[in-house]
Design an enzyme around this catalytic site. Structure first.
Site, PDB file in Angstrom:
ATOM      1  N   HIS A 112      -3.841  -2.068  -4.735  1.00 49.10           N
ATOM      2  CA  HIS A 112      -2.526  -2.757  -4.816  1.00 49.10           C
ATOM      3  C   HIS A 112      -2.599  -3.156  -6.492  1.00 49.10           C
ATOM      4  O   HIS A 112      -3.679  -3.262  -6.864  1.00 49.10           O
ATOM      5  CB  HIS A 112      -2.699  -4.144  -4.201  1.00 49.10           C
ATOM      6  CG  HIS A 112      -2.710  -4.031  -2.683  1.00 49.10           C
ATOM      7  ND1 HIS A 112      -1.384  -4.591  -2.247  1.00 49.10           N
ATOM      8  CD2 HIS A 112      -3.330  -3.668  -1.820  1.00 49.10           C
ATOM      9  CE1 HIS A 112      -1.558  -4.355  -0.979  1.00 49.10           C
ATOM     10  NE2 HIS A 112      -2.803  -3.705  -0.537  1.00 49.10           N
ATOM     11  N   ASN A 121      -1.177   5.569   9.036  1.00 51.10           N
ATOM     12  CA  ASN A 121      -2.051   6.020   9.983  1.00 51.10           C
ATOM     13  C   ASN A 121      -1.443   5.688  11.179  1.00 51.10           C
ATOM     14  O   ASN A 121      -0.524   5.033  11.513  1.00 51.10           O
ATOM     15  CB  ASN A 121      -3.516   5.031   9.769  1.00 51.10           C
ATOM     16  CG  ASN A 121      -3.281   3.733   9.815  1.00 51.10           C
ATOM     17  OD1 ASN A 121      -2.960   3.146   8.841  1.00 51.10           O
ATOM     18  ND2 ASN A 121      -3.472   3.188  10.977  1.00 51.10           N
ATOM     19  N   ARG A 145       0.499  -8.660  -3.680  1.00 52.39           N
ATOM     20  CA  ARG A 145       0.839  -9.730  -2.834  1.00 52.39           C
ATOM     21  C   ARG A 145      -0.278 -10.469  -2.448  1.00 52.39           C
ATOM     22  O   ARG A 145      -1.366  -9.808  -2.542  1.00 52.39           O
ATOM     23  CB  ARG A 145       1.571  -9.246  -1.516  1.00 52.39           C
ATOM     24  CG  ARG A 145       1.319  -8.116  -0.832  1.00 52.39           C
ATOM     25  CD  ARG A 145       1.455  -8.111   0.744  1.00 52.39           C
ATOM     26  NE  ARG A 145       2.940  -7.878   0.937  1.00 52.39           N
ATOM     27  CZ  ARG A 145       3.767  -6.783   1.104  1.00 52.39           C
ATOM     28  NH1 ARG A 145       3.044  -5.561   0.886  1.00 52.39           N
ATOM     29  NH2 ARG A 145       5.162  -6.861   1.418  1.00 52.39           N
ATOM     30  N   THR A 146      -0.164 -11.644  -2.035  1.00 48.19           N
ATOM     31  CA  THR A 146      -1.434 -12.375  -1.131  1.00 48.19           C
ATOM     32  C   THR A 146      -1.302 -12.359   0.339  1.00 48.19           C
ATOM     33  O   THR A 146      -0.070 -12.550   0.935  1.00 48.19           O
ATOM     34  CB  THR A 146      -1.421 -13.711  -1.881  1.00 48.19           C
ATOM     35  OG1 THR A 146      -1.722 -13.936  -2.994  1.00 48.19           O
ATOM     36  CG2 THR A 146      -2.515 -14.560  -1.024  1.00 48.19           C
ATOM     37  N   HIS A 147      -2.328 -11.744   0.766  1.00 50.60           N
ATOM     38  CA  HIS A 147      -2.329 -11.444   2.482  1.00 50.60           C
ATOM     39  C   HIS A 147      -3.041 -12.826   2.960  1.00 50.60           C
ATOM     40  O   HIS A 147      -3.763 -13.638   2.361  1.00 50.60           O
ATOM     41  CB  HIS A 147      -3.105 -10.435   2.546  1.00 50.60           C
ATOM     42  CG  HIS A 147      -2.594  -9.044   2.206  1.00 50.60           C
ATOM     43  ND1 HIS A 147      -2.701  -8.664   1.012  1.00 50.60           N
ATOM     44  CD2 HIS A 147      -1.860  -8.145   2.790  1.00 50.60           C
ATOM     45  CE1 HIS A 147      -2.338  -7.564   0.760  1.00 50.60           C
ATOM     46  NE2 HIS A 147      -1.567  -7.157   1.849  1.00 50.60           N
ATOM     47  N   SER A 163       1.004  -1.243  -0.027  1.00 49.57           N
ATOM     48  CA  SER A 163       0.106   0.126   0.165  1.00 49.57           C
ATOM     49  C   SER A 163       0.917   1.352  -0.159  1.00 49.57           C
ATOM     50  O   SER A 163       1.723   1.299   0.890  1.00 49.57           O
ATOM     51  CB  SER A 163      -0.955   0.122   1.319  1.00 49.57           C
ATOM     52  OG  SER A 163      -1.777  -1.138   1.239  1.00 49.57           O
ATOM     53  N   SER A 200       1.122  -7.744   6.604  1.00 51.61           N
ATOM     54  CA  SER A 200       2.133  -8.776   5.762  1.00 51.61           C
ATOM     55  C   SER A 200       3.337  -8.586   6.195  1.00 51.61           C
ATOM     56  O   SER A 200       3.516  -8.793   7.416  1.00 51.61           O
ATOM     57  CB  SER A 200       1.736  -7.811   4.312  1.00 51.61           C
ATOM     58  OG  SER A 200       2.493  -6.538   4.556  1.00 51.61           O
ATOM     59  N   GLU A 230      -6.684  -3.305  14.453  1.00 56.57           N
ATOM     60  CA  GLU A 230      -6.802  -3.900  15.648  1.00 56.57           C
ATOM     61  C   GLU A 230      -7.701  -3.186  16.507  1.00 56.57           C
ATOM     62  O   GLU A 230      -7.981  -2.067  16.282  1.00 56.57           O
ATOM     63  CB  GLU A 230      -5.271  -3.658  16.064  1.00 56.57           C
ATOM     64  CG  GLU A 230      -4.284  -4.261  15.746  1.00 56.57           C
ATOM     65  CD  GLU A 230      -3.896  -3.980  14.314  1.00 56.57           C
ATOM     66  OE1 GLU A 230      -3.873  -2.658  14.019  1.00 56.57           O
ATOM     67  OE2 GLU A 230      -3.625  -5.101  13.473  1.00 56.57           O
TER      68      GLU A 230
HETATM   69  I1  8IG Z   1      -2.328   0.632   5.727  1.00 50.66           I
HETATM   70  O1  8IG Z   1      -3.327   0.388  11.556  1.00 50.66           O
HETATM   71  C1  8IG Z   1      -2.307  -0.405   7.697  1.00 50.66           C
HETATM   72  N1  8IG Z   1      -2.420  -1.508   7.311  1.00 50.66           N
HETATM   73  N2  8IG Z   1      -2.974  -4.282  11.300  1.00 50.66           N
HETATM   74  N3  8IG Z   1      -3.242  -2.003  11.346  1.00 50.66           N
HETATM   75  C2  8IG Z   1      -2.956  -3.147  10.364  1.00 50.66           C
HETATM   76  N4  8IG Z   1      -2.521  -2.934   9.346  1.00 50.66           N
HETATM   77  C3  8IG Z   1      -2.545  -2.029   8.722  1.00 50.66           C
HETATM   78  C4  8IG Z   1      -2.768  -0.465   9.580  1.00 50.66           C
HETATM   79  C5  8IG Z   1      -2.948  -0.701  10.827  1.00 50.66           C
HETATM   80  N5  8IG Z   1      -2.673   0.276   8.570  1.00 50.66           N
END
Ligand code: 8IG
Length: 283
Positions: free
Chosen positions: A78, A246, A103-105, A46, A223, A204
């Protein structure tokens, strides 16, 4: 000659060796790009999409889902294209970069073999180094959206592994110190951090972010740790670059949104692509 069709069909079959599928994918890439050997692979997460063109001359582009064992990306933002890039270096030598645009998550539910397949394929094409990039949440208020952080270690909170059987791989110095030093030679101000991977796809809870912080995490994402483990097992040196898009849940009083993540990626894009290209040119 590897039977590509059989390899595609069988990646999920426990009797299949996933490295056979990776070799089939590498043979397909060599055939379609005309490049028989790649040196360095990049996985663009990302915010990092669009970096490929800056690295050098695009030799070939393949829709990733045509490559044995690869599937269509599930996440908006992506890019599902694999590119072969020729990097001409100042000393006259060249490097072939394999850029995996998606990618594959783990959260896609397609299994760990697909999560690991990109880095295994990179190794099968001849790569000795992989640069893993991602967008993630930050626990550190000093690291605002747009901050790039080098991973120095990780905490794998997925309760699983991409490796099968009695495969005891040492993860000391998983994120290769020599490669981190190269990144620092380009930008000495790049901070280093510990990345905790949650399964996702939900972000989370604030309490989970607090837990990760107590454990020693600086960043949270979905990832990279599983890919890094698979990459080391496949013999690759690893550099991982996170874009904090973020503040993690509960670190600020703002709620999280995928739009915020995409916005931060778009704003930071030109700057971080340039940084990535300058680092890769020195590897
Ligand atoms: I972009 O705040 C992104 N990916 N787990 N937590 C998790 N994955 C993320 C976050 C986040 N922001």
């Amino acid at each position: 000659m590897t039977d590509i069709t059989a390899a595609v069909r069988d990646l999920d079959d426990p009797a299949t060796d996933p490295f056979d599928v990776a070799r089939a994918a590498a043979a397909f890439i060599a055939d379609r790009t005309g490049v028989d050997h790649h040196d360095i692979a990049l996985v663009l997460g990302s915010g990092w999409g669009g970096a490929a063109e800056l690295l050098g001359q695009v030799v070939a582009e393949i829709p990733s889902d045509q490559i044995p064992g690869f599937t269509k990306p599930a996440v908006a933002g992506h890019v599902g294209v694999t590119r072969s890039i020729r990097i001409d270096r100042p000393d006259g030598s060249t490097r072939n970069a394999l850029v995996l645009g998606s990618r594959t998550h783990l959260y896609e539910g397609r299994g760990l073999r697909r999560v690991a397949h990109g880095v295994r394929t990179a190794a099968a094409t001849g790569c000795t180094t992989v640069v893993l990039t991602n967008g993630c949440g930050s626990l550190n208020r000093q690291w605002r959206p747009g901050q790039v952080v080098l991973l120095r270690d990780h905490i794998n909170l997925t309760a699983t592994s991409p490796l099968e059987g009695a495969t005891f791989v040492d993860l000391t110095d998983l994120y290769t110190p020599r490669l981190r030093a190269i990144a620092h030679s380009i930008d000495p101000s790049l901070p280093e951090g510990v990345y905790a991977q949650f399964r996702g796809p939900h972000y989370e809870s604030p309490a989970e972010v607090a837990m990760a912080g107590v454990m020693g995490a600086d960043l949270v994402g979905m990832s990279t740790t599983l890919e890094a483990i698979a990459a080391r097992h496949a013999g690759l040196d690893i550099l991982a670059l996170s874009l904090a898009t973020n503040l993690a849940a509960g670190v600020s009083d703002q709620p999280l949104s995928h739009e915020e993540v995409l916005d931060a990626g778009a704003t930071a894009g030109p700057r971080i692509r340039d940084l990535l290209a300058r680092i890769v040119a020195k590897i």
